[in-house]
Design a protein around this motif. Structure first.
Motif, short mmCIF file in Angstrom:
data_model
loop_
_atom_site.label_atom_id
_atom_site.label_comp_id
_atom_site.label_asym_id
_atom_site.label_seq_id
_atom_site.Cartn_x
_atom_site.Cartn_y
_atom_site.Cartn_z
N HIS B 239 42.01 43.28 27.38
CA HIS B 239 40.64 43.51 27.84
C HIS B 239 39.93 44.61 27.04
CE1 HIS B 239 42.16 46.87 30.09
NE2 HIS B 239 42.83 46.12 30.93
N ILE B 240 40.37 44.80 25.80
CA ILE B 240 39.77 45.86 24.98
C ILE B 240 38.29 45.61 24.72
CG2 ILE B 240 40.49 44.76 22.81
CD1 ILE B 240 40.96 47.52 21.67
N GLU B 241 37.88 44.33 24.58
CA GLU B 241 36.50 44.03 24.21
C GLU B 241 35.59 43.81 25.41
OE1 GLU B 241 35.18 44.30 21.43
OE2 GLU B 241 36.65 43.94 19.85
N TYR B 242 36.14 43.88 26.60
CA TYR B 242 35.32 43.56 27.78
C TYR B 242 34.61 44.79 28.30
CZ TYR B 242 37.24 38.91 28.00
OH TYR B 242 37.55 37.62 27.71
N THR B 243 33.36 44.61 28.65
CA THR B 243 32.59 45.72 29.20
C THR B 243 31.93 45.26 30.50
OG1 THR B 243 30.70 45.01 27.96
CG2 THR B 243 32.02 46.75 26.98
N GLY B 244 31.39 46.23 31.19
CA GLY B 244 30.54 45.95 32.33
C GLY B 244 31.17 45.04 33.36
N PHE B 245 30.42 44.03 33.75
CA PHE B 245 30.81 43.18 34.85
C PHE B 245 32.12 42.46 34.58
CE2 PHE B 245 30.31 39.19 37.36
CZ PHE B 245 30.47 39.79 38.58
N ARG B 246 32.29 41.99 33.33
CA ARG B 246 33.51 41.23 33.03
C ARG B 246 34.75 42.11 33.12
NH1 ARG B 246 31.28 36.58 31.60
NH2 ARG B 246 29.33 36.78 30.49
N PHE B 247 34.60 43.36 32.69
CA PHE B 247 35.72 44.27 32.83
C PHE B 247 36.02 44.50 34.31
CE2 PHE B 247 37.46 48.50 33.47
CZ PHE B 247 38.61 48.38 32.73
N LEU B 248 34.95 44.60 35.09
CA LEU B 248 35.12 44.81 36.53
C LEU B 248 35.92 43.67 37.14
CD1 LEU B 248 34.28 46.67 38.85
CD2 LEU B 248 32.32 45.23 39.20
N LEU B 249 35.68 42.43 36.66
CA LEU B 249 36.44 41.29 37.18
C LEU B 249 37.93 41.47 36.90
CD1 LEU B 249 34.26 38.17 36.28
CD2 LEU B 249 34.38 39.45 38.41
N PHE B 250 38.27 41.89 35.65
CA PHE B 250 39.68 42.13 35.32
C PHE B 250 40.26 43.21 36.22
CE2 PHE B 250 39.17 40.24 30.98
CZ PHE B 250 40.21 39.36 31.11
N PHE B 251 39.46 44.24 36.40
CA PHE B 251 39.90 45.39 37.19
C PHE B 251 40.20 44.97 38.62
CE2 PHE B 251 39.13 49.43 39.39
CZ PHE B 251 39.92 50.26 38.63
N MET B 252 39.24 44.21 39.20
CA MET B 252 39.41 43.73 40.57
C MET B 252 40.62 42.82 40.67
SD MET B 252 35.68 43.06 42.10
CE MET B 252 36.06 41.45 42.74
N ALA B 253 40.78 41.94 39.66
CA ALA B 253 41.90 41.01 39.69
C ALA B 253 43.21 41.78 39.65
CB ALA B 253 41.82 40.05 38.50
N GLU B 254 43.26 42.85 38.85
CA GLU B 254 44.51 43.61 38.74
C GLU B 254 44.93 44.15 40.09
OE1 GLU B 254 44.28 46.81 35.94
OE2 GLU B 254 46.22 47.61 36.58
N PHE B 255 43.98 44.78 40.79
CA PHE B 255 44.36 45.40 42.04
C PHE B 255 44.42 44.40 43.18
CE2 PHE B 255 43.35 48.88 39.36
CZ PHE B 255 44.31 49.80 39.70
N GLY B 256 43.57 43.38 43.10
CA GLY B 256 43.64 42.31 44.10
C GLY B 256 44.99 41.62 44.04
N THR B 257 45.49 41.37 42.82
CA THR B 257 46.78 40.70 42.68
C THR B 257 47.90 41.62 43.13
OG1 THR B 257 45.79 39.76 40.72
CG2 THR B 257 48.07 39.24 41.11
N ALA B 258 47.77 42.92 42.84
CA ALA B 258 48.79 43.86 43.31
C ALA B 258 48.88 43.78 44.83
CB ALA B 258 48.45 45.28 42.87
N PHE B 259 47.72 43.75 45.48
CA PHE B 259 47.70 43.66 46.94
C PHE B 259 48.33 42.35 47.40
CE2 PHE B 259 45.84 43.30 51.14
CZ PHE B 259 45.81 44.60 51.57
N ALA B 260 47.98 41.25 46.70
CA ALA B 260 48.50 39.95 47.10
C ALA B 260 50.01 39.90 46.94
CB ALA B 260 47.85 38.85 46.26
N PHE B 261 50.53 40.46 45.84
CA PHE B 261 51.98 40.44 45.64
C PHE B 261 52.68 41.31 46.67
CE2 PHE B 261 51.50 38.37 41.54
CZ PHE B 261 52.63 37.59 41.53
N ALA B 262 52.07 42.45 46.99
CA ALA B 262 52.67 43.30 48.01
C ALA B 262 52.69 42.56 49.34
CB ALA B 262 51.89 44.60 48.14
N SER B 263 51.63 41.77 49.63
CA SER B 263 51.64 41.06 50.91
C SER B 263 52.63 39.90 50.89
CB SER B 263 50.24 40.59 51.31
OG SER B 263 49.52 40.19 50.20
N ILE B 264 52.78 39.23 49.73
CA ILE B 264 53.80 38.17 49.67
C ILE B 264 55.18 38.77 49.90
CG2 ILE B 264 54.94 36.52 48.14
CD1 ILE B 264 52.25 35.99 46.86
#
Lengths: 390, 345
Positions: B239-264
């Motif tokens: 995600h080196i080239e991503y800025t703004g909203f698209r970076f935010l999507l990666f960021f959200m996915a990272e922590f959203g997935t962490a939460f999902a894996f913890a719940s699984i």
């Protein structure tokens, strides 16, 4: 039957050869990757042009010079007293240590000697700037390898050392405290007890780093056997400081060279390691930091009383002559070669900085390692950009 | 015609689907918010003797909202040589895989978006979709660091998919079902040698749990397995080239997935929303269940982030060796033992 199998064998050999040729033609070539000038692992603006085959480094060239500030030239139009202000900025994390060899060289030319108390305080501040410098390395090595936490511990405890230096010199980054013939001021009241306490903090920090990084299996897996520099290569490339001692060379200018600094009057130890890998370099620096805190303690115990300034003329004119003095700075051997024509400023100053020589080995040691190891090795060689491009 | 439409709009199916969609859409930013604030901002800061954000909201609790607003205001930059469509699509695919994970997560006896019979199988399948998005991002960015990061990520996510799935198999054998809701019920009713009622599977699946957590750490590209992002060597990797909203999507996915894996993990090994010695069909668990689940999730996330902030990272080849030589054999052995014990008792 045999004819057929012979034919089959020939066909097989031919197909293998053809395949080998195809594989040669399909060689995808190497990728050129510029690590730097803007890259977090280069501590500033060092550029390393690497040629990669996949993740394997085929060739690496360090290209310094992005931060060259021309200090050697600038010294020619400054007086001696002004130059200490400049040289503070060479190795900016171990700032006071930069002044010491310059002042010693000028003192040798002038044939003055600072009084004992001044020499002792000089040595104390010298060792404290070593602690300030290397403690940052100890934390930063963790960051290079992906462990975020140690560097914050380093900044937290280094802060105390900087506060102590500031209490004496008035400057955290640019003390400008060393004078030809002595020091600007004496120690402030209560400083000795505070410094002893601060050294205790630094020893605790060293223990913390030992717990967090040195014993960590991941850290060991990343550092042991990575970037091995054999003794003869280390000597051949002119490494100095902890990088040299980690390759098994027992060489420390504080002990091995005659100097007015009172290292010979106290009891201390030079640490060496025989492995020559990144782990050894880290280990040696960790032991050196701990040793430096002990040195400071011992120096504070034996601090002589007396004046802190020798008799020097108001306008310093250094007699014509040449002198070279080098000391064991935090990063390695740092020396000043001063040529004087009897003026208020030097005619020419050559600055030998340790990092410049230490990174010369980069192109040798980076050959055939993986990209993550590049970062480990650069981190463990420990250079400061201001020290390369002065 | 209008009557038909209104009938369709207010039908049970449409209403429940709309509610479920809204819940999933709301939950993912919320979970990232919780994890980022509690762990990335505060726990990390306290570990490093800092205070963390203090200004935005009480104790900086609104910091992430401020950050998100900042990201939204930023210019959306494409590199000139980037493959524009793939570049734009990649973060959406990564986030989509996170969204799809939330579909099967149960938080109460009746609180689940869709209780699929093949729940855990589905979850494992959609979680590996993110590898595709990461590889797309790495390739399309037209950046060498991103390319290295993307390829590393692909190798790593594939290598760690195996121990992850194999660690789950032990639980599935013991629970005799693939449905996540079924696994929770199996734990709530499970007795070990006639002692206790509602023991979590971690009691017998300790090895499986350890392997699952390690593999999840690698799936989430958290330290010590974070070579795909490796900010000190690849400066952010894919995600080196991503800025703004698209970076935010990666960021959200990272922590959203962490939460999902913890719940699984909490569903598989810690009993999910159920409590020991409590009847799993009780209606009040619909209210208490989410809280119980959240506590278990936060505990597991704490372990994930604790390791993340403490350990250095491994090298790519060491990581692969670790997966193939240690985790996968251990997971296979775990399956054999579980199978033998299942038949024997």
């Amino acid at each position: 039957m045999t004819a057929t199998s012979d034919q089959q064998r020939h066909a097989y050999v031919a197909s293998q050869a053809a395949e080998a040729r195809v594989n040669v033609e399909l060689d995808t070539g190497d990728m050129i990757l510029n690590i730097g000038p803007q890259h977090p692992a280069t501590h500033g603006t060092l550029r390393i042009a690497t040629q990669l085959d996949g993740e394997l480094v085929v060739k690496a060239d360090p290209i310094p010079g992005y931060m060259h500030r021309g200090y050697e030239k600038l010294t020619e139009v400054r007086t001696y007293r002004q130059i200490t202000t400049l040289v503070n900025r060479i190795d900016w994390v171990g700032n006071f240590a930069n002044e010491v060899p310059f002042v010693l060289a000028a003192e040798r030319l002038m044939e003055v000697e600072a009084p004992p108390r001044a020499q002792w305080i000089r040595t104390i501040l010298f060792e404290m700037s070593r602690i300030a410098n290397i403690s940052l390395f100890l934390g930063d090595m963790g960051v290079q390898l992906g462990a975020l936490t140690p560097v914050f511990f380093a900044f937290r405890d280094r802060e105390r050392v900087l506060n102590q230096i500031e209490a004496v010199t008035g400057g955290r980054f640019h003390p400008n405290f060393d004078r030809i013939g002595g020091l600007k001021d004496d120690l402030p009241k209560g400083w000795i007890a505070e410094t002893k306490d601060c050294m205790e903090t630094m020893r605790n920090f060293c223990d913390e780093v030992e717990d967090l990084l040195l014993g960590n299996p991941v850290f060991q897996a990343r550092c042991r056997g990575i970037g091995v520099i054999p003794t003869d290569v280390a000597l051949g490339y002119g490494l100095s400081g902890a990088n040299l001692r980690a390759s098994g060379v027992d060489w420390d200018l504080r002990r091995d060279v005659d100097s007015p600094l009172p290292y010979d009057q106290i009891d201390w130890k030079v640490w060496t390691h025989t492995d020559g890998d990144s782990f050894a370099r880290f280990w040696v620096r960790l032991q050196e930091t701990r040793e430096a805190t002990l040195i400071v303690d011992k120096l504070l115990d034996g601090l002589p009383s007396g004046p802190i300034m020798a008799k020097v003329p108001r306008i310093i004119k250094v007699p014509a002559g040449e002198a070279y003095i080098s000391t064991e700075n935090p990063l390695g051997e740092m020396g000043y070669y001063i040529v004087s024509k009897g003026d208020v400023g030097p005619f020419r100053v050559k600055i030998r900085t340790p990092s410049f020589n230490n990174i010369a080995i980069v192109s040798w040691v980076l050959r055939g390692v993986f990209v993550p190891d590049v970062i480990t090795i650069l981190g463990s060689l420990y250079f400061v950009l201001g020290d390369i491009d002065r | 015609m209008i009557a038909d439409l209104s009938f369709w709009i207010f039908s049970d199916y449409a209403v429940s689907t709309a509610i479920k969609l809204a819940v999933v859409m709301l939950i993912i930013p919320l979970t990232s918010l919780i994890l980022v604030y509690v762990f990335l901002f505060k726990m990390m800061a306290f570990m490093q003797s800092r205070l963390g954000p203090m200004e935005a909201g009480p104790h900086g609790s609104l910091q992430l909202i401020a950050e998100a607003l900042k990201f939204l205001q930023k210019e959306d930059i494409h590199p000139d040589n980037a493959d524009k469509h793939v570049f734009a699509l990649a973060p959406i695919i990564v986030l989509m895989s996170t969204f799809l994970l939330y579909v099967v997560l149960p938080v109460g006896p009746d609180l689940v978006v869709e209780d699929l019979d093949t729940g855990i199988f589905y979850a494992m399948a959609v979680s590996s979709l993110s590898a595709l998005g990461v590889l797309m991002a790495g390739w399309a960015s037209a950046n060498k660091y991103a390319l290295l990061g993307g390829l590393r990520a692909a190798g790593q996510l594939i290598a760690y998919e195996l121990p992850l799935v194999l660690a789950v198999v032990g639980v599935v054998i013991q629970a005799e079902t693939l449905s996540l809701q079924g696994i929770v019920h199996a734990q709530a009713n499970w007795e070990i040698f006639g002692i206790g009622s509602g023991m979590p599977f971690i009691v017998t699946q300790g090895i499986g749990f350890a392997i699952f957590m390690v593999a999840a750490q690698a799936e989430l590209t958290q330290t010590p397995f974070d070579m795909p992002v490796a900010e000190t060597e690849l400066v952010g990797g894919f995600h080196i080239e991503y800025t703004g909203f698209r970076f935010l999507l990666f960021f959200m996915a990272e922590f959203g997935t962490a939460f999902a894996f913890a719940s699984i993990a909490s569903v598989l090994f810690l009993g999910g929303w159920s409590l020991p010695f409590v009847d799993p069909t009780a209606n009040w668990l619909n209210i208490v269940g989410p809280g119980v689940m959240l506590a278990k999730i936060l505990f597991l996330s704490m372990i994930i982030f604790w390791v993340r902030f403490t350990y250095p990272r491994l090298r790519e080849d060491q990581l692969q060796k670790f997966a193939w030589k240690l985790l996968i054999p251990a997971a296979l052995a775990n399956i054999v033992f579980t199978g033998v014990f299942k038949v024997a008792f």
